[in-house]
Design a protein around this motif. Structure first.
Motif, PDB file in Angstrom:
ATOM      1  N   THR A  88       0.849  -1.175   0.000  1.00  8.98           N
ATOM      2  CA  THR A  88       0.000   0.000   0.000  1.00  8.98           C
ATOM      3  C   THR A  88       0.885   1.224   0.000  1.00  8.98           C
ATOM      4  O   THR A  88       2.077   1.154   0.297  1.00  8.98           O
ATOM      5  CB  THR A  88      -0.910   0.057   1.238  1.00  8.98           C
ATOM      6  OG1 THR A  88      -0.092   0.248   2.394  1.00  8.98           O
ATOM      7  CG2 THR A  88      -1.721  -1.219   1.390  1.00  8.98           C
ATOM      8  N   ARG A 132       0.805   3.558   2.066  1.00  8.52           N
ATOM      9  CA  ARG A 132       1.239   3.792   3.435  1.00  8.52           C
ATOM     10  C   ARG A 132       2.495   2.981   3.738  1.00  8.52           C
ATOM     11  O   ARG A 132       3.449   3.472   4.331  1.00  8.52           O
ATOM     12  CB  ARG A 132       0.136   3.432   4.430  1.00  8.52           C
ATOM     13  CG  ARG A 132       0.554   3.679   5.876  1.00  8.52           C
ATOM     14  CD  ARG A 132      -0.565   3.396   6.839  1.00  8.52           C
ATOM     15  NE  ARG A 132      -0.866   1.972   6.923  1.00  8.52           N
ATOM     16  CZ  ARG A 132      -1.617   1.445   7.873  1.00  8.52           C
ATOM     17  NH1 ARG A 132      -2.155   2.204   8.793  1.00  8.52           N
ATOM     18  NH2 ARG A 132      -1.864   0.161   7.898  1.00  8.52           N
ATOM     19  N   LEU A 168      -4.078   5.101   5.191  1.00  7.71           N
ATOM     20  CA  LEU A 168      -4.254   3.832   4.504  1.00  7.71           C
ATOM     21  C   LEU A 168      -4.914   4.093   3.166  1.00  7.71           C
ATOM     22  O   LEU A 168      -5.954   4.714   3.074  1.00  7.71           O
ATOM     23  CB  LEU A 168      -5.131   2.897   5.329  1.00  7.71           C
ATOM     24  CG  LEU A 168      -5.435   1.560   4.680  1.00  7.71           C
ATOM     25  CD1 LEU A 168      -4.181   0.713   4.619  1.00  7.71           C
ATOM     26  CD2 LEU A 168      -6.538   0.843   5.422  1.00  7.71           C
ATOM     27  N   ALA A 184      -5.218  -1.280  -1.525  1.00  9.02           N
ATOM     28  CA  ALA A 184      -4.118  -2.199  -1.827  1.00  9.02           C
ATOM     29  C   ALA A 184      -3.736  -2.001  -3.278  1.00  9.02           C
ATOM     30  O   ALA A 184      -4.570  -2.085  -4.169  1.00  9.02           O
ATOM     31  CB  ALA A 184      -4.565  -3.643  -1.600  1.00  9.02           C
ATOM     32  N   ASN A 218      -4.599  -0.679   9.103  1.00  4.10           N
ATOM     33  CA  ASN A 218      -4.537  -1.605   7.975  1.00  4.10           C
ATOM     34  C   ASN A 218      -5.184  -2.937   8.372  1.00  4.10           C
ATOM     35  O   ASN A 218      -4.540  -3.978   8.434  1.00  4.10           O
ATOM     36  CB  ASN A 218      -3.079  -1.808   7.563  1.00  4.10           C
ATOM     37  CG  ASN A 218      -2.960  -2.431   6.184  1.00  4.10           C
ATOM     38  OD1 ASN A 218      -3.928  -2.556   5.460  1.00  4.10           O
ATOM     39  ND2 ASN A 218      -1.759  -2.835   5.832  1.00  4.10           N
ATOM     40  N   ASP A 219      -6.511  -2.882   8.642  1.00  5.99           N
ATOM     41  CA  ASP A 219      -7.216  -4.042   9.181  1.00  5.99           C
ATOM     42  C   ASP A 219      -8.281  -4.605   8.250  1.00  5.99           C
ATOM     43  O   ASP A 219      -8.948  -5.580   8.576  1.00  5.99           O
ATOM     44  CB  ASP A 219      -7.859  -3.676  10.525  1.00  5.99           C
ATOM     45  CG  ASP A 219      -8.867  -2.549  10.407  1.00  5.99           C
ATOM     46  OD1 ASP A 219      -9.076  -2.031   9.286  1.00  5.99           O
ATOM     47  OD2 ASP A 219      -9.448  -2.158  11.445  1.00  5.99           O
ATOM     48  N   GLY A 238     -10.126   0.544   8.376  1.00 15.46           N
ATOM     49  CA  GLY A 238      -9.279   1.304   7.460  1.00 15.46           C
ATOM     50  C   GLY A 238      -9.973   1.687   6.165  1.00 15.46           C
ATOM     51  O   GLY A 238     -10.004   2.870   5.799  1.00 15.46           O
TER      52      GLY A 238
END
Length: 396
Positions: free
Chosen positions: A3, A5, A31, A34, A310-311, A315
């Protein structure tokens, strides 16, 4: 998965540990979607890099390049011959700064080699940048980065800008960025499985960005010098250049609206349904997530009450809310994310900085705020089988 981030987190950690340098709040703590899954094949160890000077105002001898970032859990820089070297305190010269400048070729395009790493490619026009190597809290060498939004920064008067990238076994993932500031128009081209370009400005767009923002009272102070750069409003908050409560009235309208109706946010995990109750915007769905009422700072940095872990659940919802606030589509559209750019930035109180950046680019894509990749509006490209990368300093 990679990502944006993750791409920048090492830079931010080193800057924070050093106690100075840029606070990469937009890129490092936000975040984003992806950007790729791991490729089955492995990309080359190095990637040909071409730097093209098309500014029309600066000769090659007046432009310097810096490639800095992270590799193997350490801060690194690229030497003019393409070697990856760790930064070291001994790199600081008698003036206290490390000269990591890579000069451009005497004429024409400059051909370089990019090793596997994650970081930034800076360009400086008219004068060199001053990087400084310091010791972080863990006793490791760390690099202080230019902070063009801080008046006391040694690079404040130097015209500079950067592009961001991660080049690893999975491929090349890169973007131009205006999350912190905008000064030098840059375009990136990535060839490999596809041939992609982003970041190119329309003719005369650099000047129009400055004139458009000067025309909006709250944003006018963000223009620095004689069109040297424009600072992102989040950084303007800390410098006293932007109203601390700018988004307050819009945030209130959103909170009021969803106290009496549902807000639906659709992510890869599914659809979340939210209502404001007890001062919090609470969602049910694939998971239970909730957000406190954000401040203007939270909105601009997509952080604080809008922080995005980042869950896979909180996020992505936070990212979509952040985009909806910045694009000011959240109040009127109860199904998020919105995907029609014609609906973005339509309010009087809106993110005029991001609006100007998107209006300036030929493909309409820009990184005007941290979650600008929601619904694919960021100036980002990737390739899992890259063969060449070109950074172009486009006409002013």
């Amino acid at each position: 998965m990679i990502t944006r981030r993750m791409l920048l987190s090492g830079i931010a950690a080193s800057a924070a540990a050093a106690g100075t340098g840029p606070t990469l709040t937009g890129g490092a703590q936000a975040l984003t979607r992806a950007e790729t899954t791991r490729a089955e094949t492995t990309s080359a160890e190095t990637l040909p890099l071409t730097v093209a000077n098309k500014t029309g105002q600066f000769g090659n001898a007046s432009i310097w390049l810096y490639i800095v970032g992270n590799a193997d859990n350490q801060q690194v820089r690229v030497t003019p011959d393409g070697t990856l070297a760790p930064v070291a305190l001994s790199d600081n010269g008698a003036d206290g700064f490390a000269d990591y400048a890579i000069p451009l070729s005497a004429s024409g395009d400059t051909k370089l080699t990019l090793p596997r790493m994650s970081g930034r490619i800076y360009v400086a026009l008219g004068a060199k940048l001053k990087f400084k190597v310091v010791t972080d809290g863990a006793g490791k060498a760390a690099l202080q980065y230019p902070a063009g939004w801080v008046s006391g920064d040694p690079n404040y008067q130097v015209m500079h800008d950067c592009a961001e990238f991660t080049f690893n076994a999975s491929g090349m993932f890169c973007n131009t960025t205006m999350v912190d500031m905008f000064s030098v128009p840059l375009a990136i081209r990535l060839t490999g499985a596809k041939d992609q370009t982003t970041g190119t400005l329309k003719d005369g767009a650099r000047a129009k960005v400055f004139s458009d923002l000067r025309a909006v009272e709250a944003f006018e102070p963000l223009v620095i010098g004689d069109d040297l750069r424009v600072v992102a409003p989040g950084h303007g908050l800390g410098a006293g250049l932007f109203p601390q409560d700018y988004f307050a009235s819009y945030i209130d309208r959103v909170w009021d609206a969803y106290a009496s109706k549902d807000l639906e946010v659709t992510t890869n995990a599914g659809t979340f349904t939210g209502r404001v109750s007890g001062g919090r915007l609470s969602f049910t769905g694939p998971a239970t997530v909730a957000f406190d009422k954000p401040s203007t700072k939270d909105v601009l940095f997509c952080d604080g009450a809008l922080a995005a872990p980042n869950d896979g659940t909180t996020g992505p919802v936070a990212a979509i809310l952040g985009a909806g606030f910045n694009r000011t589509t959240l109040h009127d559209t109860a199904a998020q994310p919105t995907t029609d750019p014609a609906a973005f930035y339509g309010e009087q109180i809106t993110h005029h900085y991001a609006k100007a950046m998107h209006a300036a680019t030929a493909d309409g894509k820009a990184y005007g705020f941290a979650f600008d990749d929601v619904a694919d509006f960021a100036s980002y490209i990737q390739d899992t089988a890259p063969t060449a990368f070109t950074l172009t300093l486009t006409p002013f």
